[in-house]
Design an enzyme around this catalytic site. Structure first.
Site, short mmCIF file in Angstrom:
data_model
loop_
_atom_site.label_atom_id
_atom_site.label_comp_id
_atom_site.label_asym_id
_atom_site.label_seq_id
_atom_site.Cartn_x
_atom_site.Cartn_y
_atom_site.Cartn_z
N GLU A 97 1.02 -1.37 0.09
CA GLU A 97 0.10 0.09 0.05
C GLU A 97 0.86 1.14 -0.14
O GLU A 97 2.12 1.08 0.25
CB GLU A 97 -0.93 0.07 1.34
N LYS B 1 -3.83 -2.16 15.30
CA LYS B 1 -2.98 -1.24 16.41
C LYS B 1 -4.05 -1.14 17.56
O LYS B 1 -5.01 -1.36 17.61
CB LYS B 1 -2.76 0.03 15.97
#
Ligand code: PSU
Ligand code: MN
Length: 304
Positions: A24, A158
């Site tokens: 990405e 995360k």
């Protein structure tokens, strides 16, 4: 005219059925601080090559959806200011307007699938944000995993997210969450989120086989491979928890919302850890790139 612009190297690899790993670009433009971002982007590509696959970094450059960037294109993107952050909702708009944008996990999956690439390595995916019961902030990455058949290698989600809620949504959407080589769900900077991962696999060959089997069963969507950060680079969970809380308070105090939340928190945590979060981030993404290449190799040797 084709909708997707493949780099010559990626086009040749796909043509000859050699392993390719999509990467990405939001991590370059919004996830990593300048000027380190360019060097890290190059190292991620090198990590894929070192494991015998071809890297295909995805971005929209002046309206062209590029799969595989030249070094000059990578430099332009890494240095650019105010690049759009593209997900499923805004990918086509950016292309139609001839603008430049970086692709998130969701948009990179869309491009990879259209190009015929089944494996994509990144740092962390988006998920259900803490407080989502009020903000409704749930990343489009989750829905994309449910509908686009790409296996995504990430270091878990995360701890700035609500991990139990993220797992629940992924389960509802029918997305396999597979911890690589351990029982615990990895939590990005830390090896364990203190939660058990729904699934575990220990070798790239089985992961590749499961990916193929989903296709044979006619199941939409991909797999999330949660690869723990290397031990030497880990920041223990206990150390991260108060810093994350602080970063989130700051985000609220500054009225940050929507797309800006994730980049803001990453930048704030980078400051609060005196740069240590960046070292950890780099180590885990290189580790994911290498595992992605191994899975892509297996897919090729198993016959696509
Ligand atoms: N996690 C990271 N670094 C990042 C991102 C996630 O460690 O740069 C980016 C990815 O591109 C991911 C996006 O798809 O943030 C999620 O954004 P949002 O929460 O706005 O959906
Ligand atoms: Mn969001």
């Amino acid at each position: 005219m084709s909708l997707i612009h493949l780099s010559p190297e990626v086009a040749a690899a796909l043509d000859e059925n050699r392993p390719v790993v999509a990467l990405e670009s939001t991590i370059i433009t919004h996830g990593l601080p300048k000027p380190q971002n360019l060097d890290v982007a190059r190292r991620i590509e090198a990590a894929v090559r070192d494991e015998g696959a071809v890297p295909a970094t995805v971005a929209v450059l002046e309206g062209e959806l590029c799969v595989g960037l030249s070094d000059a294109q990578l430099q332009t993107l890494a240095a650019a200011e105010r690049v759009a952050k593209l997900s499923r909702a805004d990918l086509a708009v950016c292309m139609a307007a001839g603008r430049t944008g970086a692709t998130t996990v969701a948009a990179t999956m869309i491009a990879a699938h259209r190009a015929g690439i089944a494996v994509f390595a990144t740092g962390g995916i988006g998920g259900v944000h803490r407080g989502a019961e009020d903000s409704f902030d749930v990343s489009a990455d989750l829905q994309e995993l449910a509908q686009t058949p790409v296996s995504v290698i990430a270091a878990g989600a995360k701890a700035i997210l609500d991990l139990p809620k993220t797992l629940e949504v992924l389960e509802t959407l029918g997305v396999p969450v597979i911890a690589f080589g351990q029982d615990a769900l990895p939590a990005f900077w830390s090896r364990s989120a203190g939660l058990r991962a729904p699934l575990r696999m220990d070798d790239p060959a089985t992961i590749a086989r499961a990916h193929r089997m989903r296709g044979q069963l006619g199941l939409a969507g991909g797999q999330l491979i949660a690869n723990p950060i290397p031990e030497a680079a880990e920041i223990p969970r206990g150390e991260m928890t108060p810093l994350i809380a602080r970063a989130m308070q700051d985000a609220t105090a500054h009225g940050i919302h929507g797309k800006d939340v994730t980049p803001y928190l990453l930048q704030r945590i980078y400051e609060l850890t005196d740069g240590r979060s960046l070292e950890a981030n780099v180590a885990l993404v290189l580790n994911n790139a290498a595992l992605g290449a191994r899975i892509a190799r297996e897919m090729v040797s198993q016959g696509g």
